[in-house]
Design an enzyme around this catalytic site. Structure first.
Site, short mmCIF file in Angstrom:
data_model
loop_
_atom_site.label_atom_id
_atom_site.label_comp_id
_atom_site.label_asym_id
_atom_site.label_seq_id
_atom_site.Cartn_x
_atom_site.Cartn_y
_atom_site.Cartn_z
CG ASP A 77 -1.87 1.14 1.30
OD1 ASP A 77 -1.98 1.88 0.30
OD2 ASP A 77 -2.51 1.31 2.35
CG ASP A 267 -3.94 4.73 -1.81
OD1 ASP A 267 -3.15 3.82 -1.52
OD2 ASP A 267 -4.92 5.05 -1.11
#
Length: 426
Positions: A77, A267
């Site tokens: 992430d 992201d």
């Protein structure tokens, strides 16, 4: 050459020999299970439920933890900082379906601290626990001591298929000197560059995380990769993100200018792409003038579907690079229209503005552009990828199979009743 010079030469040569670019295969998890609702629910509701299930639509790979080098599968992430795994003493983790927990012991090189920590995600899910320090390695290279959030409470993480999550933020305030994991590898001479990059493909197993550089074979044109400076907040803690300024957003013949306060992040922990609400509404209104949009209501959110095979105009994001040149990143509709069990949904949503972080460009955007995150220059690079929407795996709707079985059952029952009545008449 004297002995000291020879020794220095040998050490430099050894360092270069051990430095490397690490390519880590990461797997896209495709939702193929039913939703929790009745199998008689609306098809489009099921399609949206699959689409927004962040537990299914993540890209994951393996890391090794502790002196024992136990292997764990984690979601990578770029939008968060912490590495977390579940503790063996976490009843809610068991309830949420975690299969592999970590036992932090001194024998395994793990030290549990009294520092509490927690992570909360946009959908209300999260984890809580305490920070541990433990050796962590990746792709079998020498480990570095990394802060680990050892989860003692899991919040709304049902059916999470990974063992945890590895945040790849700019800084990690729980590490010595706030140095993040990838930057630690660089400082110890284990990788050639202090950067990592993502290539996200449409297939299940073609994607990769590259640590220490960029895999140029994943770039449509290796000579065209442009870096954009981070918007810095003056702090070297978890509050600093891979945040860049947007110059404008364009669609059709309309260009909406931005200011330096209009920022966003790329992201990998977000499945869709989210744009500022007012711009999103303007874009939707524009699309309604050129095609039919079907609204799908999911909780308080509204998604839109189109007829599969529809081609819509590009959505273009303009960012200024480190040399002051404006670069356009156009997202074709073949990337932002997602086929979910035969329902084609727009993978762009509106984002309620909280502060100046107004855009979250997740996997929908990242499949179009290889993204590079550089610690040395504090910049983020983008380049058109070789990902091909034609290779997308269409999710299966198992509920349709149940409906087919139900139909077959009803036909069989009707046939049995007919035969019974016919026999009684004889």
């Amino acid at each position: 050459m004297n002995k000291i010079g020879s020794l220095i030469f040998v050490l430099v040569a050894l360092n270069l020999a051990t430095s490397q670019v690490i390519k880590i295969p990461i797997e896209k998890r495709i939702p193929e299970t039913e939703t929790n609702g009745s199998f008689l629910d609306d098809d489009q509701q099921v399609a949206v439920a699959q689409l927004i299930n962040h537990d299914q639509y993540m890209y994951s790979g393996n890391i090794e933890v502790g002196n024992s080098k136990q292997t764990y599968t984690v979601d990578f992430d770029s939008g968060s900082n912490l590495l977390w795994l579940t503790s063996k003493n976490c009843p809610s983790c068991v309830k949420d379906g975690y299969k592999h927990s970590y036992d932090c012991t001194p024998e395994d090189g793990c030290t549990l601290t009294t520092t509490p920590a927690q992570v909360t995600y946009g959908d209300g899910s999260g984890v809580k626990g305490h920070i541990a320090k433990v050796p962590v390695s990746i792709a079998g290279i020498a480990p570095v001591t990394e802060a680990l959030l050892l989860v003692e409470q899991s919040i709304r993480n049902g059916n999470l298929q990974a063992d945890g999550l590895m945040g790849l933020g700019v800084y990690d305030e729980n590490n010595t000197g706030n140095v993040a994991f990838v930057n630690q590898l660089f400082k110890q001479g284990l990788i050639t560059k202090s950067q990592f990059s993502f290539y996200l493909g449409f297939g299940k197993t073609e994607s990769e995380l590259t640590i220490g550089g960029v895999d140029e074979s994943k770039l449509a044109n290796p000579s065209e990769i442009y870096y954009h400076p981070l918007v810095l907040n003056g702090r070297t803690d978890d509050s600093q993100r891979w945040r860049v300024a947007f110059k404008s957003i364009s669609f059709g013949n309309k260009q909406i200018p931005m200011t330096s306060q209009n920022t966003g992040i790329v992201d990998s922990g977000t499945s869709l792409a989210y744009i500022r609400n007012d711009i999103y509404k303007e874009w939707i209104n524009y699309l309604k003038t050129i095609t039919k949009l079907n609204p799908i209501f999911q909780g308080l959110s509204v998604f839109y579907s189109v007829k599969c095979g529809t081609t819509l105009p590009d959505l273009t994001f303009t960012l200024t690079d480190v040399n002051g040149v404006d670069r356009n990143y156009s997202l074709p509709s073949s990337f932002y229209i997602l086929n979910q069990s035969g329902t084609c949904i727009l993978g762009i949503q509106g984002n309620s503005v909280t502060g100046d972080l107004q855009f979250l460009l997740g996997d929908v955007f990242m499949r179009r552009f290889v993204s590079v995150f550089d610690y040395t220059s504090l910049s983020m690079g983008l380049s058109v990828s070789v990902a091909n929407p034609a290779s997308a795996v269409v999710t299966k709707n198992h509920r349709n199979g149940h409906l087919a079985l139900l139909a077959i059952g009803l036909v069989a029952l009707a046939g049995l009743i007919f035969l019974t009545l016919r026999a009684l008449r004889k």
